[in-house]
Design a protein around this motif. Structure first.
Motif, PDB file in Angstrom:
ATOM      1  N   GLU A 137       2.914  -9.138  -6.460  1.00  0.00           N
ATOM      2  CA  GLU A 137       3.128 -10.949  -5.966  1.00  0.00           C
ATOM      3  C   GLU A 137       2.312 -11.086  -7.723  1.00  0.00           C
ATOM      4  O   GLU A 137       3.125 -12.309  -7.973  1.00  0.00           O
ATOM      5  CB  GLU A 137       2.973 -10.964  -5.204  1.00  0.00           C
ATOM      6  N   GLY A 193       2.539   3.841   0.267  1.00  0.00           N
ATOM      7  CA  GLY A 193       2.677   2.821   0.956  1.00  0.00           C
ATOM      8  C   GLY A 193       1.588   1.858   0.677  1.00  0.00           C
ATOM      9  O   GLY A 193       1.336   1.826  -0.246  1.00  0.00           O
ATOM     10  N   ASP A 194       2.443   0.632   1.680  1.00  0.00           N
ATOM     11  CA  ASP A 194       1.275  -0.726   1.375  1.00  0.00           C
ATOM     12  C   ASP A 194      -0.647  -0.499   1.808  1.00  0.00           C
ATOM     13  O   ASP A 194      -1.054  -0.827   2.021  1.00  0.00           O
ATOM     14  CB  ASP A 194       1.532  -1.910   1.640  1.00  0.00           C
ATOM     15  N   ARG A 195      -0.381  -0.029  -0.062  1.00  0.00           N
ATOM     16  CA  ARG A 195      -2.206   0.507   0.357  1.00  0.00           C
ATOM     17  C   ARG A 195      -2.878  -0.320  -0.011  1.00  0.00           C
ATOM     18  O   ARG A 195      -2.647  -1.539  -0.856  1.00  0.00           O
ATOM     19  CB  ARG A 195      -3.232   2.291   0.401  1.00  0.00           C
ATOM     20  N   GLN A 196      -4.246  -0.348   0.544  1.00  0.00           N
ATOM     21  CA  GLN A 196      -5.122  -1.092  -0.318  1.00  0.00           C
ATOM     22  C   GLN A 196      -5.629  -1.092  -1.287  1.00  0.00           C
ATOM     23  O   GLN A 196      -5.244   0.307  -1.857  1.00  0.00           O
ATOM     24  CB  GLN A 196      -6.301  -1.744   0.590  1.00  0.00           C
ATOM     25  N   LYS A 201       2.928   1.418  -4.374  1.00  0.00           N
ATOM     26  CA  LYS A 201       4.556   0.956  -2.637  1.00  0.00           C
ATOM     27  C   LYS A 201       4.854   2.329  -2.322  1.00  0.00           C
ATOM     28  O   LYS A 201       4.927   2.436  -0.654  1.00  0.00           O
ATOM     29  CB  LYS A 201       4.108  -0.157  -2.954  1.00  0.00           C
ATOM     30  N   GLU A 202       6.106   2.262  -3.239  1.00  0.00           N
ATOM     31  CA  GLU A 202       7.107   3.052  -3.022  1.00  0.00           C
ATOM     32  C   GLU A 202       6.689   4.472  -2.094  1.00  0.00           C
ATOM     33  O   GLU A 202       6.813   4.892  -1.066  1.00  0.00           O
ATOM     34  CB  GLU A 202       7.464   3.055  -3.546  1.00  0.00           C
ATOM     35  N   GLU A 249       4.829  -1.302  -7.746  1.00  0.00           N
ATOM     36  CA  GLU A 249       5.767  -1.246  -7.072  1.00  0.00           C
ATOM     37  C   GLU A 249       5.926   0.571  -6.626  1.00  0.00           C
ATOM     38  O   GLU A 249       6.784   0.639  -5.308  1.00  0.00           O
ATOM     39  CB  GLU A 249       7.207  -1.237  -7.685  1.00  0.00           C
ATOM     40  N   SER A 293      -3.540  -5.775  -1.024  1.00  0.00           N
ATOM     41  CA  SER A 293      -2.631  -5.010  -0.365  1.00  0.00           C
ATOM     42  C   SER A 293      -1.526  -4.513  -1.926  1.00  0.00           C
ATOM     43  O   SER A 293      -1.961  -5.521  -3.107  1.00  0.00           O
ATOM     44  CB  SER A 293      -1.733  -5.052   0.085  1.00  0.00           C
ATOM     45  N   LEU A 294      -1.044  -3.301  -2.141  1.00  0.00           N
ATOM     46  CA  LEU A 294      -0.569  -3.261  -3.399  1.00  0.00           C
ATOM     47  C   LEU A 294       0.843  -4.397  -3.148  1.00  0.00           C
ATOM     48  O   LEU A 294       0.758  -4.596  -4.439  1.00  0.00           O
ATOM     49  CB  LEU A 294       0.605  -1.626  -3.598  1.00  0.00           C
ATOM     50  N   SER A 295       1.146  -4.524  -2.430  1.00  0.00           N
ATOM     51  CA  SER A 295       2.094  -5.722  -1.771  1.00  0.00           C
ATOM     52  C   SER A 295       1.960  -7.163  -2.548  1.00  0.00           C
ATOM     53  O   SER A 295       2.479  -8.137  -3.262  1.00  0.00           O
ATOM     54  CB  SER A 295       2.666  -5.951  -0.770  1.00  0.00           C
ATOM     55  N   GLU A 296       0.305  -7.254  -2.131  1.00  0.00           N
ATOM     56  CA  GLU A 296      -0.298  -8.454  -2.532  1.00  0.00           C
ATOM     57  C   GLU A 296      -0.266  -8.640  -4.215  1.00  0.00           C
ATOM     58  O   GLU A 296      -0.253  -9.673  -5.269  1.00  0.00           O
ATOM     59  CB  GLU A 296      -1.090  -8.958  -2.140  1.00  0.00           C
TER      60      GLU A 296
END
Length: 225
Positions: free
Chosen positions: A206, A179-182, A175-176, A172, A200-203
Motif C-alpha cells: 500500500e 503470507g502477510d509477514r513482517q 505475500k502470495e 505482492e 507487513s507486506l500488505s502495508e
C-alpha cells in the motif's frame, strides 16, 4: 599492500562517496589497472578521491570472454583491482568468474572489507539478524515461482535485492507465497533520500503503490514462524 596479491576485490560506496576505506584508496592508487563495471560511474568516484589509474571495463556481458585473458596478464606480473558500480564485487555483480579463474591458476586474491547494501538494510529492519539468507535478485521469469515456494519454507530472515519497476510485483508475490509477514524495504541507502519502511507486506504494498517507486531497493522479510 601485499606484494604477491594479483587481484584485489575493492568495495566501493553504495551511495555516499565518502563511504570508502583508507585501505581501499591506498590499493586503488597502487595497482596497475582498475577493472570497473561501468568506467563512467567509477570515474566519478576515482576523480573524487584523486585516484589516477588506467580503467578497463569488466562487466556481466564480457566477463566470460575476458576472465582468462586477465588472469594471463596477472600471471605475467600485472596487479588488478576489481570494483563494481556500488558495493562489494561479486555480490549480485560481476567478479565470481574472475576470482575462480585466478584461484585455479594459483594466484593470490584479496578481498577488502567495505560497503554492501544488504548489511545496513538487514540490521536496520528490526528483524532477526543472527541468521539470514541472502537471495540477491529473484529470477525474472523461469524458476521464479519455484524459488518463492522454497523461500516460503525458509526459517531464517530473507534478504532480496529489487529494481524499481519490479518492487510492487515482488512484494505482492512474496505475500502470495509466504503470507502477510513482517518485512522492511530500504531504498537509496546512504544517499540524500534514504528511507526504510517497515510493516507487513500488505502495508508495504500500500505504501509504495501510493507513494510511487524510485531508487534501488533491499527487501528484508521475516522467516517462516
Amino acid at each position: 599492500m601485499p606484494e604477491n596479491t594479483a587481484l584485489f576485490l575493492v568495495p566501493t560506496p553504495i551511495g555516499n562517496l565518502e563511504d570508502i576505506t583508507l585501505r581501499a584508496i591506498k590499493v586503488l592508487n597502487e595497482v596497475d589497472v582498475i577493472l570497473a563495471e561501468d568506467t563512467r560511474t567509477s570515474g566519478k568516484l576515482l576523480k573524487h578521491h584523486n585516484i589516477s589509474k588506467p580503467l578497463q571495463s569488466y562487466h556481466i556481458f564480457n566477463e566470460h570472454k575476458t576472465a582468462e585473458k586477465l588472469v594471463e596478464r596477472m600471471k605475467s606480473g600485472e596487479r588488478f583491482a576489481l570494483i563494481s558500480d556500488a558495493g562489494t564485487p561479486a555480490i549480485s555483480d560481476p567478479g565470481f568468474l574472475l576470482v575462480r579463474e585466478a584461484i585455479k591458476e594459483g594466484l593470490e586474491v584479496n578481498c577488502l572489507p567495505g560497503a554492501t547494501a544488504f548489511v545496513p538494510a538487514l540490521v536496520n529492519s528490526g528483524l532477526p539478524s543472527d541468521k539470514f539468507t541472502f537471495e540477491g535478485f529473484l529470477p525474472h521469469k523461469k524458476g521464479r515461482q519455484t524459488r518463492l515456494k522454497k523461500l516460503a519454507e525458509e526459517e531464517r530472515t530473507i534478504i532480496l535485492y529489487e529494481s524499481p519497476h519490479r518492487l510492487i510485483k515482488s512484494l505482492e508475490q512474496l505475500k502470495e507465497f509466504l503470507g502477510d509477514r513482517q518485512a522492511s524495504v530500504s531504498r537509496e541507502l546512504t544517499k540524500m533520500f534514504e528511507e526504510t519502511v517497515r510493516g507487513s507486506l500488505s502495508e508495504l504494498i500500500e505504501h509504495f503503490t501510493t507513494k510511487g517507486v524510485k531508487g534501488e531497493f533491499v527487501i528484508v522479510v521475516e522467516g517462516k514462524p
